[in-house]
Scaffold this motif. Structure first.
Motif, PDB file in Angstrom:
ATOM      1  N   LYS A   1      -2.993  -5.225  10.938  1.00  0.00           N
ATOM      2  CA  LYS A   1      -2.800  -6.613  10.518  1.00  0.00           C
ATOM      3  C   LYS A   1      -2.074  -6.584   9.181  1.00  0.00           C
ATOM      4  O   LYS A   1      -2.357  -5.738   8.334  1.00  0.00           O
ATOM      5  CB  LYS A   1      -4.169  -7.268  10.376  1.00  0.00           C
ATOM      6  N   HIS A   2      -1.147  -7.507   8.983  1.00  0.00           N
ATOM      7  CA  HIS A   2      -0.437  -7.513   7.698  1.00  0.00           C
ATOM      8  C   HIS A   2      -1.378  -7.855   6.552  1.00  0.00           C
ATOM      9  O   HIS A   2      -2.054  -8.881   6.566  1.00  0.00           O
ATOM     10  CB  HIS A   2       0.728  -8.502   7.702  1.00  0.00           C
ATOM     11  N   VAL A   3      -1.423  -6.960   5.596  1.00  0.00           N
ATOM     12  CA  VAL A   3      -2.128  -7.159   4.333  1.00  0.00           C
ATOM     13  C   VAL A   3      -1.125  -6.744   3.267  1.00  0.00           C
ATOM     14  O   VAL A   3      -0.617  -5.616   3.298  1.00  0.00           O
ATOM     15  CB  VAL A   3      -3.405  -6.292   4.237  1.00  0.00           C
ATOM     16  N   ARG A   4      -0.819  -7.625   2.358  1.00  0.00           N
ATOM     17  CA  ARG A   4       0.235  -7.368   1.368  1.00  0.00           C
ATOM     18  C   ARG A   4      -0.065  -6.188   0.456  1.00  0.00           C
ATOM     19  O   ARG A   4       0.805  -5.363   0.204  1.00  0.00           O
ATOM     20  CB  ARG A   4       0.476  -8.630   0.558  1.00  0.00           C
ATOM     21  N   SER A   5      -1.303  -6.075  -0.040  1.00  0.00           N
ATOM     22  CA  SER A   5      -1.634  -4.973  -0.934  1.00  0.00           C
ATOM     23  C   SER A   5      -3.142  -4.800  -0.991  1.00  0.00           C
ATOM     24  O   SER A   5      -3.900  -5.623  -0.467  1.00  0.00           O
ATOM     25  CB  SER A   5      -1.085  -5.210  -2.345  1.00  0.00           C
ATOM     26  N   LEU A   6      -3.574  -3.778  -1.666  1.00  0.00           N
ATOM     27  CA  LEU A   6      -4.995  -3.514  -1.873  1.00  0.00           C
ATOM     28  C   LEU A   6      -5.683  -4.705  -2.531  1.00  0.00           C
ATOM     29  O   LEU A   6      -6.856  -4.984  -2.276  1.00  0.00           O
ATOM     30  CB  LEU A   6      -5.161  -2.254  -2.734  1.00  0.00           C
ATOM     31  N   LEU A   7      -4.959  -5.443  -3.347  1.00  0.00           N
ATOM     32  CA  LEU A   7      -5.521  -6.588  -4.054  1.00  0.00           C
ATOM     33  C   LEU A   7      -5.859  -7.747  -3.122  1.00  0.00           C
ATOM     34  O   LEU A   7      -6.600  -8.650  -3.500  1.00  0.00           O
ATOM     35  CB  LEU A   7      -4.557  -7.056  -5.143  1.00  0.00           C
ATOM     36  N   GLU A   8      -5.336  -7.721  -1.895  1.00  0.00           N
ATOM     37  CA  GLU A   8      -5.581  -8.794  -0.928  1.00  0.00           C
ATOM     38  C   GLU A   8      -6.391  -8.317   0.276  1.00  0.00           C
ATOM     39  O   GLU A   8      -6.509  -9.039   1.261  1.00  0.00           O
ATOM     40  CB  GLU A   8      -4.252  -9.391  -0.474  1.00  0.00           C
ATOM     41  N   LEU A   9      -6.946  -7.122   0.208  1.00  0.00           N
ATOM     42  CA  LEU A   9      -7.646  -6.529   1.345  1.00  0.00           C
ATOM     43  C   LEU A   9      -9.034  -7.114   1.541  1.00  0.00           C
ATOM     44  O   LEU A   9      -9.849  -7.122   0.620  1.00  0.00           O
ATOM     45  CB  LEU A   9      -7.738  -5.010   1.148  1.00  0.00           C
TER      46      LEU A   9
ATOM     47  N   GLN B   1      -5.477  22.299   4.400  1.00  0.00           N
ATOM     48  CA  GLN B   1      -4.641  22.586   3.229  1.00  0.00           C
ATOM     49  C   GLN B   1      -5.434  22.983   1.985  1.00  0.00           C
ATOM     50  O   GLN B   1      -4.844  23.396   0.999  1.00  0.00           O
ATOM     51  CB  GLN B   1      -3.782  21.356   2.893  1.00  0.00           C
ATOM     52  N   GLY B   2      -6.746  22.766   2.002  1.00  0.00           N
ATOM     53  CA  GLY B   2      -7.565  23.100   0.844  1.00  0.00           C
ATOM     54  C   GLY B   2      -7.772  21.950  -0.126  1.00  0.00           C
ATOM     55  O   GLY B   2      -8.624  22.007  -1.002  1.00  0.00           O
ATOM     56  N   GLY B   3      -6.987  20.896  -0.011  1.00  0.00           N
ATOM     57  CA  GLY B   3      -7.103  19.741  -0.886  1.00  0.00           C
ATOM     58  C   GLY B   3      -6.025  18.736  -0.551  1.00  0.00           C
ATOM     59  O   GLY B   3      -5.130  19.011   0.252  1.00  0.00           O
ATOM     60  N   CYS B   4      -6.115  17.549  -1.136  1.00  0.00           N
ATOM     61  CA  CYS B   4      -5.093  16.524  -0.914  1.00  0.00           C
ATOM     62  C   CYS B   4      -5.211  15.439  -1.967  1.00  0.00           C
ATOM     63  O   CYS B   4      -6.156  15.425  -2.760  1.00  0.00           O
ATOM     64  CB  CYS B   4      -5.212  15.906   0.484  1.00  0.00           C
ATOM     65  N   GLN B   5      -4.244  14.546  -1.968  1.00  0.00           N
ATOM     66  CA  GLN B   5      -4.278  13.354  -2.800  1.00  0.00           C
ATOM     67  C   GLN B   5      -4.278  12.143  -1.883  1.00  0.00           C
ATOM     68  O   GLN B   5      -3.638  12.151  -0.830  1.00  0.00           O
ATOM     69  CB  GLN B   5      -3.060  13.279  -3.710  1.00  0.00           C
ATOM     70  N   VAL B   6      -4.989  11.097  -2.289  1.00  0.00           N
ATOM     71  CA  VAL B   6      -4.963   9.820  -1.598  1.00  0.00           C
ATOM     72  C   VAL B   6      -4.416   8.812  -2.595  1.00  0.00           C
ATOM     73  O   VAL B   6      -4.898   8.729  -3.725  1.00  0.00           O
ATOM     74  CB  VAL B   6      -6.371   9.409  -1.119  1.00  0.00           C
ATOM     75  N   LEU B   7      -3.386   8.084  -2.182  1.00  0.00           N
ATOM     76  CA  LEU B   7      -2.651   7.246  -3.127  1.00  0.00           C
ATOM     77  C   LEU B   7      -2.238   5.940  -2.465  1.00  0.00           C
ATOM     78  O   LEU B   7      -1.848   5.923  -1.302  1.00  0.00           O
ATOM     79  CB  LEU B   7      -1.396   8.006  -3.579  1.00  0.00           C
ATOM     80  N   THR B   8      -2.309   4.851  -3.225  1.00  0.00           N
ATOM     81  CA  THR B   8      -1.662   3.604  -2.846  1.00  0.00           C
ATOM     82  C   THR B   8      -0.976   3.061  -4.091  1.00  0.00           C
ATOM     83  O   THR B   8      -1.273   3.495  -5.201  1.00  0.00           O
ATOM     84  CB  THR B   8      -2.653   2.579  -2.250  1.00  0.00           C
ATOM     85  N   THR B   9      -0.056   2.159  -3.891  1.00  0.00           N
ATOM     86  CA  THR B   9       0.671   1.592  -5.023  1.00  0.00           C
ATOM     87  C   THR B   9       0.534   0.072  -4.999  1.00  0.00           C
ATOM     88  O   THR B   9       0.275  -0.530  -3.958  1.00  0.00           O
ATOM     89  CB  THR B   9       2.162   1.983  -4.985  1.00  0.00           C
TER      90      THR B   9
END
Length: 118
Positions: free
Chosen positions: A48-56, A79-87
């Motif tokens: 579903k369209h959600v513009r950003s984390l601020l509107e989730l 892989q031993g590790g990872c990053q989780v990122l949003t902008t």
């Protein structure tokens, strides 16, 4: 005028080929055709369209995080590790909430700071 939304316009309806990692009725996790960073790069989006984390919405947020967690567990195992990122805001290149799970060469590395002396 509506902004272009690569995820809703092309990925979710499968007009562009992606490698699906996990799909639920509300969330899609996939490897993009042109990975942006990391040897392993998975993008997780709400269908579903959600513009950003601020509107989730919190309920959809829980479903999204369940998929992010499952993808991250796989990547950490492999892989031993990872990053989780949003902008957000001006840093968000596509105005559809998307989270990156990335690992390996090409991922930003953060330098650990030593504790201040007392």
């Amino acid at each position: 005028m509506t902004e272009p939304d690569w995820y809703c316009d092309e990925v979710i309806p499968r007009l562009v080929e992606v490698d699906v990692v996990i799909e639920t009725d509300q969330v899609l996790a996939f490897r993009p055709p042109n990975p942006g960073f990391g040897a392993e790069h998975v993008i997780v989006v709400p269908k579903k369209h959600v513009r950003s984390l601020l509107e989730l919405d919190p309920v959809l947020g829980a479903r999204l995080l369940e998929v992010v967690q499952a993808v991250a567990q796989r990547v950490v195992h492999e892989q031993g590790g990872c990053q989780v990122l949003t902008t957000l805001g001006d840093e968000q290149h596509n105005r559809h909430l998307h989270m990156h799970v990335a690992a390996g060469a090409g991922v930003a590395r953060f330098v650990a700071l030593s504790k201040p002396q007392r």
